[in-house]
Scaffold this active site. Structure first.
Site, PDB file in Angstrom:
ATOM      1  N   ASP A 100       0.757  -1.399   0.143  1.00 47.92           N
ATOM      2  CA  ASP A 100      -0.004  -0.141  -0.142  1.00 47.92           C
ATOM      3  C   ASP A 100       0.710   1.329  -0.046  1.00 47.92           C
ATOM      4  O   ASP A 100       1.989   1.107   0.295  1.00 47.92           O
ATOM      5  CB  ASP A 100      -0.913  -0.116   1.199  1.00 47.92           C
ATOM      6  CG  ASP A 100      -2.174   0.720   1.137  1.00 47.92           C
ATOM      7  OD1 ASP A 100      -2.351   1.310   0.131  1.00 47.92           O
ATOM      8  OD2 ASP A 100      -3.122   0.352   1.989  1.00 47.92           O
ATOM      9  N   ASP A 125     -11.166   1.419  -3.251  1.00 45.72           N
ATOM     10  CA  ASP A 125     -11.406   0.976  -1.715  1.00 45.72           C
ATOM     11  C   ASP A 125     -13.032   0.790  -1.858  1.00 45.72           C
ATOM     12  O   ASP A 125     -13.749   0.476  -1.024  1.00 45.72           O
ATOM     13  CB  ASP A 125     -11.162   2.053  -0.708  1.00 45.72           C
ATOM     14  CG  ASP A 125      -9.586   1.530  -0.182  1.00 45.72           C
ATOM     15  OD1 ASP A 125      -9.273   0.365  -0.163  1.00 45.72           O
ATOM     16  OD2 ASP A 125      -9.115   2.506   0.226  1.00 45.72           O
TER      17      ASP A 125
HETATM   18  C1  GLA Z   1      -5.727   1.599   2.495  1.00 48.64           C
HETATM   19  C2  GLA Z   1      -6.173   0.824   1.444  1.00 48.64           C
HETATM   20  C3  GLA Z   1      -7.141  -0.224   2.170  1.00 48.64           C
HETATM   21  C4  GLA Z   1      -6.611  -0.912   3.403  1.00 48.64           C
HETATM   22  C5  GLA Z   1      -6.233   0.313   4.434  1.00 48.64           C
HETATM   23  C6  GLA Z   1      -5.513  -0.216   5.564  1.00 48.64           C
HETATM   24  O1  GLA Z   1      -6.716   2.547   2.729  1.00 48.64           O
HETATM   25  O2  GLA Z   1      -6.479   1.207   0.348  1.00 48.64           O
HETATM   26  O3  GLA Z   1      -7.620  -1.263   1.287  1.00 48.64           O
HETATM   27  O4  GLA Z   1      -5.650  -1.754   3.093  1.00 48.64           O
HETATM   28  O5  GLA Z   1      -5.203   1.251   3.893  1.00 48.64           O
HETATM   29  O6  GLA Z   1      -5.273   0.847   6.469  1.00 48.64           O
END
Ligand code: GLA
Length: 714
Positions: free
Chosen positions: A461, A531
């Site tokens: 990420d 997301d």
């Molecule tokens: C980001 C990612 C999510 C998740 C969160 C975890 O927002 O896009 O999918 O992994 O971090 O903190």
């Protein structure tokens, strides 16, 4: 066999290899080139004055209409600046103009494809410029990039701008389509006429939520299946820009590469710098054809080789089920149900590492949180493996929370300027990966994690945009190259980890789809596209995403998170997610038997069709942007199987609605016209020809209803 026979056989095989990929024809003078792909031709020549001129790029059949030169192959800042420069330098004595002249050319084989290399040098100063054109004839694509060498014995040359390449489009009125977005709204398409002046798409802070991919069409040619399209994309994941300059006469120049806003590079004597690649293409068969070319190219040429042909597993991801509140007991309960319903890879998301009770602490300290996992991760991973599941883990290696051991020990390892605020996003700062000590630390942390645990999947990420890009400890002539060095080290880091741990899958995430591009595609097997898990929103994001990227790169899990309070049925969500790499993100430890049964059945169904989805060609038959319906079709390579996904976005069909009529009988694509096919759920045996040219009505009625039709050749 005589010595001579051997030589002839050897020569023959060399010639054969050369001609089987060779599409670069050099004219008699040795100073003009005709580069052909299936549909396009690219023409260059050296003028009597020694300029390398760009003559034409477009339809093969229209090349005779080319009217002289449109510009130079490597436009520079210097003399009469009539086009956007690809190269702008300052010599040690302060001269800022370049005067390039042709020196030599030759072809070389770059990873199996013939590549034209043209060398130019400045007429006075010791500077050499190599421009490369790599031809991928079957994909109708060419890749371009430029390398600059300071051949001086002393004195550094300052590069103020170096783009990957430039092309010119013939005189016409054009429209540009590109994709932009924000968190939860990735890949939204924009179409705009190109009027005189410059239109720029760019990223200044590492996150785009869109793409550097563009489509340019003559105005009025908006059919998906016909008409001319010039298109392209950058293979770069840092700050990028693409400019579209429309000239008075109607030509358009496209220039793209690293965004040199707030950047400069110094080349010391003997040093060189190579720009990242830009890929360009041309089609005279509409945007569907562009999608075929781009997706095949990414799938067959860019994606990490080791997993290129491997079926992607069905995933479970714990983020929406647990957020930061992870522990062994609950993870095992989730894994148990995951196994029952057919999941193959269990991924623990955020929350597992030291101090990570919320987003205020922990990033940077990549050791397990002993409060949550007193015995470490190993016993949990062992049990998950014993259930027959592989195990994956979330990391955000480029970041640090000020509340971490790492930051307390090394507050100078982040990007910052003295006397200036360190701008936090989500309570975190960005590590300066351009620093070798930071690189080594991150490499040791992540490789250690992979060495000590049986981890088969990394979700990588990157949640913070770049701010405060100070690197004051570097020599002053390196400080403004920090973003470029950062990206080099990012690729080096993932590349090194992949070599060392070849079996591990890598997923690219950046607050959802914040950093999806063809640079990342060379190192990451897939992307978390958003997301946003609302199935309706997802249909739109997926439609755009799939216009560029293949479905085997698009991870899609379903969650209970109800973005708009719509309470969409589980079946609908699963059908939407099955158009990519299917995953589950619910708290499945709370699922009842009925929910488990629905998911179990759908996962089994996905396993049955996923080879076609993941490796087949896909077609966006009905666009949700134009209709209250989305229909996607996947066709296996051997044309023996096809899978059609039908999603209704409103009560459908409405008898009187024009859209409904338009999309009711849908013509299929990509099938063999001479074979006969059966369609699950629809009576009859259909000739491919009939399905391609007349079409078929897929009987799916009602709002938010969906169905997947498998079509099989008999
Ligand atoms: C980001 C990612 C999510 C998740 C969160 C975890 O927002 O896009 O999918 O992994 O971090 O903190």
């Amino acid at each position: 066999m005589t010595y001579f026979t051997k030589i002839i056989i050897l020569l023959g095989s060399v010639l054969l290899t050369v001609s089987s990929y060779g599409q670069i024809n050099t004219g008699k003078s040795g100073k003009e080139w005709n580069i052909t792909t299936v549909s396009s031709v690219y023409q260059l020549k050296v003028s009597s004055g020694g300029d390398v001129q760009f003559v034409y790029y477009g339809n093969k059949l229209q090349s005779d209409k080319a009217q002289g030169s449109m510009g130079t192959e490597v436009p520079v800042r210097g003399g009469y600046v009539s086009a956007l420069p690809v190269l702008e330098v300052v010599f040690p004595d302060g001269v800022r103009d370049l005067e390039l002249e042709y020196v030599s050319s030759g072809t070389l084989n770059v990873d199996g494809f013939e590549t034209l290399k043209i060398t130019q040098k400045d007429k006075f100063y010791p500077l050499t410029v190599h421009s490369y054109i790599r031809v991928l004839p079957g994909y109708d694509l060419i890749e371009k990039w430029v390398e600059v060498v300071n051949t001086a014995k002393k004195g550094s040359v300052k590069i103020e701008n170096l783009q990957s390449g430039s092309i010119f489009l013939p005189e016409n009125s054009y429209e540009l389509t590109h994709f932009s977005g924000i968190w939860g709204n990735e890949f939204r398409p924009n179409t705009t006429p190109l009027t005189q002046g410059t239109k720029t798409i760019q990223v200044r802070d590492f996150k785009s939520f869109g793409s550097s991919t563009f489509f340019i069409r003559p105005e009025g040619e908006n059919g998906a299946q016909q008409g001319e399209v010039w298109f392209g994309s950058l293979q770069y994941s840092g700050n990028w820009r693409v400019d579209f300059e429309k000239f008075f006469r109607g030509n358009v120049q496209v220039v793209g590469g690293i965004n040199f806003w707030d950047q400069e590079l110094y080349l010391k004597p003997g040093e060189s710098f190579t720009a990242p690649r830009m890929v360009f293409g041309y089609s005279n068969a509409g945007t569907d054809d562009v999608t075929l070319k781009l997706t095949s190219y990414i799938r067959e040429q860019l994606l990490p080789e080791k997993h290129r042909d491997v079926i992607r597993p069905v995933l479970y991801n714990s983020w929406y089920a647990t957020a930061f509140d992870v522990n062994e007991e609950h993870q095992l309960a989730l894994a148990k149900v995951a196994k029952e319903i057919g999941v193959e890879m269990f991924v623990i998301d955020d929350g597992w590492f030291k101090g990570r009770i919320d987003d205020k602490a922990g990033l940077g300290d990549w050791t397990v949180d002993k409060n949550k996992f007193p015995n470490g991760l190993k016993p949990m991973i062992d049990q998950i493996n014993a259930m027959g599941l592989d195990f994956g883990i979330w990391i955000e290696p480029e970041m640090v929370n000020p509340n971490s051991d790492l930051y307390r020990a090394h507050p100078d390892w982040v990007f910052y300027f003295p006397n200036r605020q360190r701008h936090e996003v989500r309570n975190q700062l960005m590590l300066n990966l351009a620093r070798e000590d930071v690189y080594q630390y991150v490499y040791k942390s992540i490789s250690g994690l992979l060495r000590e645990n049986n981890i088969k999947f990394i979700k990588w990420d990157m949640n913070k945009s770049l701010t405060d890009p100070g690197f004051m400890s570097a020599p002053s002539d390196e400080q403004r190259a920090v973003r470029i060095k950062y990206v080099e080290n990012l690729y080096r880091l993932v590349g090194t980890l992949r070599k060392e741990f070849p079996d591990v899958w890598f997923e690219d995430c950046s607050s959802g789809g914040g950093r999806i591009d063809m640079g990342m595609a060379r190192f990451f097997d897939f992307n978390w596209a958003s997301d946003n898990t609302d199935p309706v929103e997802r249909i739109f994001i997926q439609d755009s995403y799939l216009s560029i990227f293949p479905a085997n790169t698009m991870i899609s899990w379903i969650t209970h998170e109800d973005w708009h309070g719509q309470n969409h049925p589980l079946e609908f969500k699963l059908d939407v997610a099955m158009a990519g790499v299917l995953g589950i993100g619910y708290d499945i430890s709370k699922w009842n038997d009925e929910e488990k049964a629905i998911a179990g059945e759908k996962i089994a169904r996905y396993k049955d069709i996923r080879k076609t989805v993941q490796f087949g060609n896909h077609y966006r038959l009905v666009s949700p942007y134009e209709n209250n319906r989305s229909i996607l079709q996947f066709v296996s390579k051997d044309l023996s199987e096809s899978v059609v996904f039908v999603y209704n976005l409103a009560e459908y069909p409405k008898a009187t609605s024009l859209e409904a009529k338009k999309t009711k009988i849908v013509r299929l694509k990509g099938l063999d016209p001479d074979r006969s096919y059966t369609i699950e759920g629809i009576q009859g045996l259909f000739k491919g020809d009939y399905l391609l040219n007349y079409g078929i009505n897929f009987p799916v009625n009602g709002a938010f209803k969906s169905h997947i039709f498998k079509i099989t050749a008999q």
